[in-house]
Scaffold this motif. Structure first.
Motif, PDB file in Angstrom:
ATOM      1  N   THR A  56       2.756   2.319  -3.111  1.00 37.15           N
ATOM      2  CA  THR A  56       3.109   1.135  -2.331  1.00 37.15           C
ATOM      3  C   THR A  56       2.577  -0.124  -2.992  1.00 37.15           C
ATOM      4  OG1 THR A  56       3.094   2.409  -0.260  1.00 37.15           O
ATOM      5  CG2 THR A  56       2.902   0.008  -0.092  1.00 37.15           C
ATOM      6  N   LEU A  88       9.256   2.311  -3.694  1.00 37.73           N
ATOM      7  CA  LEU A  88       8.596   1.877  -2.462  1.00 37.73           C
ATOM      8  C   LEU A  88       9.178   2.618  -1.261  1.00 37.73           C
ATOM      9  CD1 LEU A  88       6.593  -0.082  -1.124  1.00 37.73           C
ATOM     10  CD2 LEU A  88       8.446  -1.770  -1.008  1.00 37.73           C
ATOM     11  N   SER A  91       7.593   5.997  -1.189  1.00 40.92           N
ATOM     12  CA  SER A  91       6.190   5.901  -0.774  1.00 40.92           C
ATOM     13  C   SER A  91       6.055   5.739   0.732  1.00 40.92           C
ATOM     14  CB  SER A  91       5.511   4.711  -1.482  1.00 40.92           C
ATOM     15  OG  SER A  91       5.368   4.936  -2.865  1.00 40.92           O
ATOM     16  N   VAL A  92       6.878   4.865   1.294  1.00 40.88           N
ATOM     17  CA  VAL A  92       6.770   4.545   2.719  1.00 40.88           C
ATOM     18  C   VAL A  92       7.316   5.671   3.586  1.00 40.88           C
ATOM     19  CG1 VAL A  92       7.553   2.976   4.528  1.00 40.88           C
ATOM     20  CG2 VAL A  92       6.803   2.066   2.323  1.00 40.88           C
ATOM     21  N   SER A  96       3.900   8.954   2.824  1.00 41.78           N
ATOM     22  CA  SER A  96       3.103   8.719   4.032  1.00 41.78           C
ATOM     23  C   SER A  96       3.330   9.833   5.059  1.00 41.78           C
ATOM     24  CB  SER A  96       3.462   7.367   4.639  1.00 41.78           C
ATOM     25  OG  SER A  96       4.835   7.323   5.015  1.00 41.78           O
TER      26      SER A  96
END
Length: 351
Positions: A56, A88, A91-92, A96
């Protein structure tokens, strides 16, 4: 071990022989302690947390840096920003979710959450993969000049950014519509397409072959061909300008970067593709689900090492990032130089 019957629509896991209650082992309801030691799940949770934070941070930094510094808004860098957006995204929506699931030792977000996580991770991964191919294709057009004095313009960059998302949707939507399905994979704490079963209801094998051919073999072949042609062009230029130190240096730098790029691509997608092919060609053979988790983790790790390869090895990006984060002024020659790959455009032989 006994294999869960293929008619189960939500998951696939091996369960003990003396167990008839499949739901008692559902990866959506109970911790999957029977698949691995507590320490394995905690180690994977730590890895996912690192990938989430690092991925991120570095991709947000790439995007913000491009917005702040006008000189970074080149056509090639638009594609690199597109790559940062896809990283990104993973990642998000991927790292997560996987972090929390590994922490809980099962996919706590349920069946719908699994479909969402599998869908979003597939989109992000495919956009990232095809963006790498677009970067290679752009370098081949600009440096090797197969179309003569072709100029890579803004509209070409826009197409190069939109096309990977369209291709990604063609890979991510089918499992939601009945061609394959999204189920927990590996240690059952992240979701992806079903490689495991031969259920004719979902036509999983044909979908796996579609992904392998169109979403791995084609972009990989594009990368190898384009960078192979780039290296040949460089060697010819270096041979023609044997007395030029800058030309020789450019050849060495780009050769090193091309090797790193191809290796990074194979590290990210090679294990995943090979694992999927091995599973569909060895039906009925047992395998350790802990090992099956590794390919998925390598794909998520691309959110960190892709920016390192394609952005931080770009002198423009690196100098601007250091100036924005540390307030450090970089030597003007370095700050004004292009990426190592872009540098060789000035030494490519005319055709």
């Amino acid at each position: 071990m006994k294999v869960v019957p293929e008619f189960h629509d939500d998951f696939w896991i091996p369960i003990p022989l003396d167990t008839n209650n499949i739901s008692a082992y559902s990866p959506f309801l109970v911790p999957q302690d029977h698949l691995g030691h507590h320490g394995v799940f905690m180690a994977m949770a730590a890895l996912m947390f690192f990938l989430f934070v690092a991925g991120t941070a570095i991709n947000v930094l790439t995007i913000v840096c491009t917005i702040q510094y006008k000189k970074l808004r080149s056509h090639l860098n638009y594609i690199l920003v597109n790559l940062a957006v896809s990283n990104l995204w993973v990642s998000v929506f991927g790292s997560s979710v996987a972090f929390y699931a590994f922490w809980e030792k099962y996919f706590i977000f349920g069946v719908i959450g699994c479909k969402i996580e599998g869908f979003t991770s597939t989109i992000g991964g495919m956009v990232s993969l095809w963006s790498l191919a677009v970067v290679a294709f752009e370098r081949w057009l600009v440096i090797c000049k197969p179309l003569g004095n072709f100029t890579f313009k803004t509209q070409h960059a826009i197409i190069g950014c939109i096309l990977p998302w369209c291709i990604a949707l063609s890979a991510a939507i089918p499992p939601l519509c009945g061609w394959s399905r999204y189920i927990p994979e590996g240690l059952q704490c992240s979701c992806g397409p079903d490689w495991y079963t031969t259920n004719n209801k979902y036509n999983n094998e044909s979908f796996v072959m579609y992904l392998f051919c169109f979403c791995f073999a084609v972009p990989f072949s594009t990368i190898v061909f384009c960078y192979g042609q780039l290296l040949i062009t460089l060697k010819l230029a270096a041979k023609a300008q044997a007395d030029s130190a800058s030309t020789q240096k450019a050849e060495k730098e780009v050769t090193k970067m091309v090797v790193v790029m191809v290796f990074g691509f194979l590290l990210c997608w090679g294990p995943y593709a090979c694992f999927a092919l091995w599973v569909i060609s060895h039906r009925g053979e047992t395998f350790d689900l802990r090992l099956a988790t590794i390919p998925s983790c390598l794909c998520k790790a691309s959110t960190v090492y892709n920016p390192v390869i394609y952005v931080l090895m770009n002198k423009q990006f690196r100098s601007c990032m250091m100036k924005m984060v540390c307030g450090k002024n970089i030597d003007e020659d370095e700050a004004s130089s292009s990426s190592q790959v872009t540098q060789v455009s000035s030494v490519a032989p005319e055709k």
